[in-house]
Design a protein around this motif. Structure first.
Motif, PDB file in Angstrom:
ATOM      1  N   VAL A  45      -2.754  -1.762  -6.981  1.00 37.10           N
ATOM      2  CA  VAL A  45      -3.344  -2.069  -5.993  1.00 37.10           C
ATOM      3  C   VAL A  45      -2.312  -1.503  -5.135  1.00 37.10           C
ATOM      4  CG1 VAL A  45      -3.915  -4.125  -4.236  1.00 37.10           C
ATOM      5  CG2 VAL A  45      -5.590  -3.312  -6.857  1.00 37.10           C
ATOM      6  N   CYS A  46      -1.245  -2.589  -5.464  1.00 37.52           N
ATOM      7  CA  CYS A  46      -0.102  -2.360  -4.111  1.00 37.52           C
ATOM      8  C   CYS A  46       0.615  -1.568  -3.399  1.00 37.52           C
ATOM      9  CB  CYS A  46       1.498  -3.466  -5.109  1.00 37.52           C
ATOM     10  SG  CYS A  46       1.387  -5.179  -5.380  1.00 37.52           S
ATOM     11  N   LEU A  47       0.944  -0.618  -4.083  1.00 38.15           N
ATOM     12  CA  LEU A  47       0.679   1.393  -4.422  1.00 38.15           C
ATOM     13  C   LEU A  47       0.755   1.452  -2.868  1.00 38.15           C
ATOM     14  CD1 LEU A  47       1.509   2.819  -7.027  1.00 38.15           C
ATOM     15  CD2 LEU A  47       3.290   1.952  -5.830  1.00 38.15           C
ATOM     16  N   THR A  48      -0.914   0.913  -2.604  1.00 38.51           N
ATOM     17  CA  THR A  48      -1.475   1.732  -1.338  1.00 38.51           C
ATOM     18  C   THR A  48      -1.859  -0.035  -0.158  1.00 38.51           C
ATOM     19  OG1 THR A  48      -3.679   1.211  -2.741  1.00 38.51           O
ATOM     20  CG2 THR A  48      -2.540   3.079  -3.298  1.00 38.51           C
ATOM     21  N   CYS A  49      -1.086  -0.700  -0.595  1.00 40.32           N
ATOM     22  CA  CYS A  49      -1.420  -2.060   0.103  1.00 40.32           C
ATOM     23  C   CYS A  49      -0.359  -1.619   1.262  1.00 40.32           C
ATOM     24  CB  CYS A  49      -1.039  -3.137  -0.501  1.00 40.32           C
ATOM     25  SG  CYS A  49      -1.422  -4.489   0.597  1.00 40.32           S
ATOM     26  N   ASP A  50      -1.204  -1.878   2.995  1.00 35.77           N
ATOM     27  CA  ASP A  50       0.267  -2.061   3.837  1.00 35.77           C
ATOM     28  C   ASP A  50       1.112  -2.536   4.467  1.00 35.77           C
ATOM     29  OD1 ASP A  50      -1.472   0.449   5.004  1.00 35.77           O
ATOM     30  OD2 ASP A  50      -3.156  -0.194   6.270  1.00 35.77           O
ATOM     31  N   VAL A  51       0.582  -3.910   4.060  1.00 36.10           N
ATOM     32  CA  VAL A  51       1.236  -4.770   3.937  1.00 36.10           C
ATOM     33  C   VAL A  51       2.643  -4.722   2.676  1.00 36.10           C
ATOM     34  CG1 VAL A  51       0.099  -6.189   5.459  1.00 36.10           C
ATOM     35  CG2 VAL A  51      -0.323  -6.844   3.038  1.00 36.10           C
ATOM     36  N   ARG A  52       3.109  -4.195   1.936  1.00 36.87           N
ATOM     37  CA  ARG A  52       3.168  -4.301   0.344  1.00 36.87           C
ATOM     38  C   ARG A  52       5.037  -5.306   0.888  1.00 36.87           C
ATOM     39  NH1 ARG A  52       5.108   0.516  -3.364  1.00 36.87           N
ATOM     40  NH2 ARG A  52       6.476  -0.893  -5.081  1.00 36.87           N
ATOM     41  N   GLY A  53       5.549  -4.722   1.936  1.00 44.28           N
ATOM     42  CA  GLY A  53       6.971  -4.743   2.412  1.00 44.28           C
ATOM     43  C   GLY A  53       7.069  -6.413   2.470  1.00 44.28           C
ATOM     44  N   GLU A  54       6.404  -6.398   3.762  1.00 41.86           N
ATOM     45  CA  GLU A  54       6.184  -7.890   4.278  1.00 41.86           C
ATOM     46  C   GLU A  54       5.798  -9.167   2.915  1.00 41.86           C
ATOM     47  OE1 GLU A  54       4.106  -5.462   5.525  1.00 41.86           O
ATOM     48  OE2 GLU A  54       4.306  -5.438   7.363  1.00 41.86           O
ATOM     49  N   CYS A  55       4.932  -8.491   1.820  1.00 43.67           N
ATOM     50  CA  CYS A  55       4.370  -9.441   0.347  1.00 43.67           C
ATOM     51  C   CYS A  55       6.511  -9.546  -0.016  1.00 43.67           C
ATOM     52  CB  CYS A  55       3.786  -8.706  -0.207  1.00 43.67           C
ATOM     53  SG  CYS A  55       3.260  -9.456  -1.587  1.00 43.67           S
ATOM     54  N   LEU A  56       6.598  -8.219  -0.325  1.00 41.83           N
ATOM     55  CA  LEU A  56       8.028  -8.617  -0.879  1.00 41.83           C
ATOM     56  C   LEU A  56       8.970  -9.509  -0.337  1.00 41.83           C
ATOM     57  CD1 LEU A  56       9.329  -7.352  -3.325  1.00 41.83           C
ATOM     58  CD2 LEU A  56      10.353  -5.702  -2.654  1.00 41.83           C
ATOM     59  N   ASP A  57       9.169  -9.261   0.949  1.00 45.35           N
ATOM     60  CA  ASP A  57      10.318  -9.752   1.726  1.00 45.35           C
ATOM     61  C   ASP A  57       9.690 -11.632   1.346  1.00 45.35           C
ATOM     62  OD1 ASP A  57      11.546  -7.657   2.609  1.00 45.35           O
ATOM     63  OD2 ASP A  57      10.368  -7.422   4.299  1.00 45.35           O
ATOM     64  N   TYR A  58       8.318 -11.625   1.702  1.00 42.80           N
ATOM     65  CA  TYR A  58       8.017 -13.079   1.530  1.00 42.80           C
ATOM     66  C   TYR A  58       8.481 -14.003   0.417  1.00 42.80           C
ATOM     67  CZ  TYR A  58       5.205 -16.833   0.892  1.00 42.80           C
ATOM     68  OH  TYR A  58       4.898 -18.796   0.723  1.00 42.80           O
ATOM     69  N   ALA A  59       8.473 -13.260  -0.694  1.00 39.15           N
ATOM     70  CA  ALA A  59       8.577 -13.485  -1.995  1.00 39.15           C
ATOM     71  C   ALA A  59       9.832 -13.791  -2.558  1.00 39.15           C
ATOM     72  CB  ALA A  59       8.819 -12.290  -3.558  1.00 39.15           C
ATOM     73  N   LEU A  60      10.716 -12.666  -1.711  1.00 39.48           N
ATOM     74  CA  LEU A  60      12.139 -12.669  -2.257  1.00 39.48           C
ATOM     75  C   LEU A  60      12.756 -13.949  -1.375  1.00 39.48           C
ATOM     76  CD1 LEU A  60      12.980  -8.603  -1.934  1.00 39.48           C
ATOM     77  CD2 LEU A  60      13.089 -10.676  -4.005  1.00 39.48           C
ATOM     78  N   ALA A  61      11.926 -13.771   0.343  1.00 40.39           N
ATOM     79  CA  ALA A  61      12.797 -14.727   0.615  1.00 40.39           C
ATOM     80  C   ALA A  61      12.074 -16.609  -0.215  1.00 40.39           C
ATOM     81  CB  ALA A  61      11.852 -15.470   1.585  1.00 40.39           C
TER      82      ALA A  61
END
Length: 84
Positions: A45-61
């Motif tokens: 699901v994540c592979l085709t998600c438009d906000v994957r980068g924002e999601c990863l940034d949030y998780a890391l932060a």
């Protein structure tokens, strides 16, 4: 059109990406599998998600310790942080 002026975001603005996240439209249990469970469905699901980068940034932060965020497991996020 939006411009990043380097200004801090409000908590509401910081989470606006979640409304566009594909995971919000799917089974949340896929993103928080039991220990040893498969993460394949969530990562697909994540592979085709438009906000994957924002999601990863949030998780890391926010040091998210559980679940699949931005297509990465907690272990994969830890490795990524170590390399940074």
């Amino acid at each position: 059109m939006s411009f990043d002026l380097g200004l801090p975001l409000s908590p509401e603005e910081e989470l606006m990406w979640q409304e566009r996240a594909l995971c919000a439209q799917t089974d949340p249990e896929a993103f928080f599998p039991e220990k040893g469970g498969s993460t394949r469905e969530a990562k697909r699901v994540c592979l085709t998600c438009d906000v994957r980068g924002e999601c990863l940034d949030y998780a890391l932060a926010h040091d998210e310790r559980f679940g699949i965020w931005g297509g990465l497991s907690e272990r994969e996020r830890r490795k990524l942080k170590k390399r940074a």
